[in-house]
Enzyme design. Structure first.
Site, PDB file in Angstrom:
ATOM      1  N   ASN A  11       3.761  40.930   0.334  1.00 53.87           N
ATOM      2  CA  ASN A  11       2.971  40.944  -1.242  1.00 53.87           C
ATOM      3  C   ASN A  11       2.586  42.180  -1.700  1.00 53.87           C
ATOM      4  OD1 ASN A  11       2.019  40.754   1.639  1.00 53.87           O
ATOM      5  ND2 ASN A  11      -0.495  39.666   0.876  1.00 53.87           N
ATOM      6  N   GLY A  13       1.552  46.317  -1.421  1.00 53.19           N
ATOM      7  CA  GLY A  13       1.879  47.932  -0.559  1.00 53.19           C
ATOM      8  C   GLY A  13       3.457  48.474  -0.712  1.00 53.19           C
ATOM      9  N   ARG A  34       0.134  36.552   4.173  1.00 54.55           N
ATOM     10  CA  ARG A  34      -0.945  36.245   5.069  1.00 54.55           C
ATOM     11  C   ARG A  34      -2.087  35.878   4.349  1.00 54.55           C
ATOM     12  NH1 ARG A  34      -3.830  40.194   9.343  1.00 54.55           N
ATOM     13  NH2 ARG A  34      -3.584  40.922   7.666  1.00 54.55           N
ATOM     14  N   ASP A  53       1.742  34.282   9.754  1.00 54.06           N
ATOM     15  CA  ASP A  53       0.789  35.719  10.576  1.00 54.06           C
ATOM     16  C   ASP A  53       1.832  36.264  11.592  1.00 54.06           C
ATOM     17  OD1 ASP A  53      -0.424  37.351  12.032  1.00 54.06           O
ATOM     18  OD2 ASP A  53      -2.317  36.274  11.847  1.00 54.06           O
ATOM     19  N   TYR A 146      -2.777  53.470  16.928  1.00 55.88           N
ATOM     20  CA  TYR A 146      -2.082  52.961  15.718  1.00 55.88           C
ATOM     21  C   TYR A 146      -0.555  54.461  15.973  1.00 55.88           C
ATOM     22  CZ  TYR A 146      -0.357  52.917  10.539  1.00 55.88           C
ATOM     23  OH  TYR A 146       1.096  53.214   9.263  1.00 55.88           O
TER      24      TYR A 146
HETATM   25  P1  NDP Z   1      -0.981  47.983   3.621  1.00 47.52           P
HETATM   26  O1  NDP Z   1      -2.597  47.965   4.178  1.00 47.52           O
HETATM   27  O2  NDP Z   1      -0.633  47.473   1.658  1.00 47.52           O
HETATM   28  O3  NDP Z   1      -0.335  46.124   3.543  1.00 47.52           O
HETATM   29  C1  NDP Z   1      -0.076  45.888   4.722  1.00 47.52           C
HETATM   30  C2  NDP Z   1       0.861  44.306   5.016  1.00 47.52           C
HETATM   31  O4  NDP Z   1       0.791  43.920   6.183  1.00 47.52           O
HETATM   32  C3  NDP Z   1      -0.028  43.597   3.656  1.00 47.52           C
HETATM   33  O5  NDP Z   1       1.251  42.934   3.744  1.00 47.52           O
HETATM   34  C4  NDP Z   1       0.091  42.679   4.870  1.00 47.52           C
HETATM   35  O6  NDP Z   1      -0.542  41.610   4.628  1.00 47.52           O
HETATM   36  C5  NDP Z   1       0.188  43.020   6.372  1.00 47.52           C
HETATM   37  N1  NDP Z   1       0.064  42.475   7.711  1.00 47.52           N
HETATM   38  C6  NDP Z   1      -0.886  42.857   8.198  1.00 47.52           C
HETATM   39  N2  NDP Z   1      -1.434  42.673   9.575  1.00 47.52           N
HETATM   40  C7  NDP Z   1       0.045  41.349   9.300  1.00 47.52           C
HETATM   41  C8  NDP Z   1      -0.663  39.914  10.155  1.00 47.52           C
HETATM   42  N3  NDP Z   1      -0.585  39.941  11.554  1.00 47.52           N
HETATM   43  N4  NDP Z   1       1.087  38.973   9.874  1.00 47.52           N
HETATM   44  C9  NDP Z   1       1.843  39.138   8.346  1.00 47.52           C
HETATM   45  N5  NDP Z   1       1.169  40.139   7.256  1.00 47.52           N
HETATM   46  C10 NDP Z   1       0.147  41.355   8.163  1.00 47.52           C
HETATM   47  O7  NDP Z   1      -0.054  48.775   3.811  1.00 47.52           O
HETATM   48  P2  NDP Z   1       1.496  49.471   3.396  1.00 47.52           P
HETATM   49  O8  NDP Z   1       1.785  48.901   2.574  1.00 47.52           O
HETATM   50  O9  NDP Z   1       0.717  50.810   2.997  1.00 47.52           O
HETATM   51  O10 NDP Z   1       2.189  49.847   4.523  1.00 47.52           O
HETATM   52  C11 NDP Z   1       2.777  48.702   5.287  1.00 47.52           C
HETATM   53  C12 NDP Z   1       4.135  49.173   6.389  1.00 47.52           C
HETATM   54  O11 NDP Z   1       4.059  51.138   5.953  1.00 47.52           O
HETATM   55  C13 NDP Z   1       2.411  49.354   7.861  1.00 47.52           C
HETATM   56  O12 NDP Z   1       3.387  49.260   8.821  1.00 47.52           O
HETATM   57  C14 NDP Z   1       1.906  50.147   7.915  1.00 47.52           C
HETATM   58  O13 NDP Z   1       1.608  50.652   8.336  1.00 47.52           O
HETATM   59  C15 NDP Z   1       3.382  51.984   7.205  1.00 47.52           C
HETATM   60  N6  NDP Z   1       2.821  52.856   6.878  1.00 47.52           N
HETATM   61  C16 NDP Z   1       2.084  52.913   6.137  1.00 47.52           C
HETATM   62  C17 NDP Z   1       1.346  54.212   5.352  1.00 47.52           C
HETATM   63  C18 NDP Z   1       0.103  54.816   3.768  1.00 47.52           C
HETATM   64  O14 NDP Z   1      -0.545  55.461   4.225  1.00 47.52           O
HETATM   65  N7  NDP Z   1       0.006  53.927   3.960  1.00 47.52           N
HETATM   66  C19 NDP Z   1       1.889  56.154   5.987  1.00 47.52           C
HETATM   67  C20 NDP Z   1       2.612  55.313   6.929  1.00 47.52           C
HETATM   68  C21 NDP Z   1       3.080  53.571   7.159  1.00 47.52           C
HETATM   69  P3  NDP Z   1      -1.667  40.855   3.871  1.00 47.52           P
HETATM   70  O15 NDP Z   1      -1.913  41.507   2.127  1.00 47.52           O
HETATM   71  O16 NDP Z   1      -1.598  39.290   3.731  1.00 47.52           O
HETATM   72  O17 NDP Z   1      -2.824  41.139   5.175  1.00 47.52           O
END
Ligand code: NDP
Length: 240
Positions: A11, A13, A34, A53, A146
């Site tokens: 949804n 990022g 979520r 979730d 992390y």
């Molecule tokens: P965002 O915070 O923008 O998005 C995180 C996503 O994970 C959201 O869609 C969120 O859903 C979902 N999420 C979190 N917890 C749960 C859960 N318990 N169940 C279902 N969905 C969940 O992060 P990014 O897009 O930046 O991150 C995406 C991935 O990339 C992650 O694994 C992150 O660790 C990794 N990453 C990101 C970096 C960065 O600098 N941005 C760098 C390196 C790695 P909801 O919106 O519904 O909460």
């Protein structure tokens, strides 16, 4: 050929960019969310939102059933959803540690296990892409939880790659550096400047650049790649 793709955390990022990339390619794409609303652009692209979730085994099981009923067994799994709870170790509670491990690592185990089960049954091979982090390779103060979860994904993914390679299922890991999403926006401006100062390419990444690497690892062109860790980080973790 259109494939059945499931992306967690689609949804926003990086996941959102990945949904768009696979949908543009003509795949059938489902994505978990979520909280919050769904971007109408994703519905416009025909992507299917599934409420889930990933820390809840029952919700993961019903998400897979929903996806299978709509677009067939998952052929490409992108385990992207993840969280941070940054704190220096003396201030990090058991809950800060375990919540991050549960979401970033244990949920990836759960998702991959469920996907592999149906991939093995379908006997058509498959692709699993785990979204790790440059922090898994180089470490980061304030991110012991992390980094442990993201480094765990590498060991998990490589072990799984060895288990199921003979069945034509590849497992690869993408390790993004700092990427312009809500996760990065949570950092202090000063910290972002410091990190960017260490990036050879001298800038933060954008979600589409990470999505391109994910799409590549899922593509036919990557058919002989498994157990790889692909950094998409402007060079920040090179040598680690
Ligand atoms: P965002 O915070 O923008 O998005 C995180 C996503 O994970 C959201 O869609 C969120 O859903 C979902 N999420 C979190 N917890 C749960 C859960 N318990 N169940 C279902 N969905 C969940 O992060 P990014 O897009 O930046 O991150 C995406 C991935 O990339 C992650 O694994 C992150 O660790 C990794 N990453 C990101 C970096 C960065 O600098 N941005 C760098 C390196 C790695 P909801 O919106 O519904 O909460």
């Amino acid at each position: 050929m259109s494939r059945s793709v499931l992306i967690t955390g689609g949804n926003r990022g990086i996941g959102h960019a990945a949904v768009r990339s696979f949908a543009h390619r003509g795949d059938s794409v489902a994505f978990t969310y979520r909280t919050g609303g769904i971007d109408p652009d994703l519905a416009f692209l025909g992507a299917m939102p599934v409420h889930c979730d990933i820390t809840d085994p029952e919700q993961v099981e019903s998400a897979f059933k929903e996806v299978e009923a709509d677009q067939g067994p998952v052929e490409v799994l992108v385990a992207n959803a993840g969280i941070t709870r940054d704190k220096l170790l003396p201030f990090m509670s058991e809950e800060d540690f375990s919540t991050v491990l549960d979401t970033n690592l244990t949920a990836a185990y759960r998702l991959a296990k469920r996907a592999v089960r149906s991939m093995l049954r379908a006997k058509q091979g498959g692709r699993i892409i785990l979204v790790s982090s440059a922090v898994a390779l180089k470490g980061e103060a304030g991110q012991t939880n992390y980094a442990a979860s993201k480094a765990g994904l590498i060991g998990f993914g490589r072990s799984l790659a060895r288990e199921i390679g003979s069945r034509g299922i590849t497992v690869n890991i993408v390790a993004p550096g700092l990427t312009d999403t809500a996760m990065a926006a949570a950092l202090h401006e000063e910290r972002v400047k410091e990190i960017v100062g260490d990036v050879p390419l001298g800038r933060i990444g954008n979600p589409e650049e990470i999505a391109s690497a994910i799409a590549f690892l899922a593509s036919e062109e990557a058919s002989y790649i498994t157990g790889a860790v692909l950094p998409v980080d402007g060079g920040i973790a090179m040598g680690h």
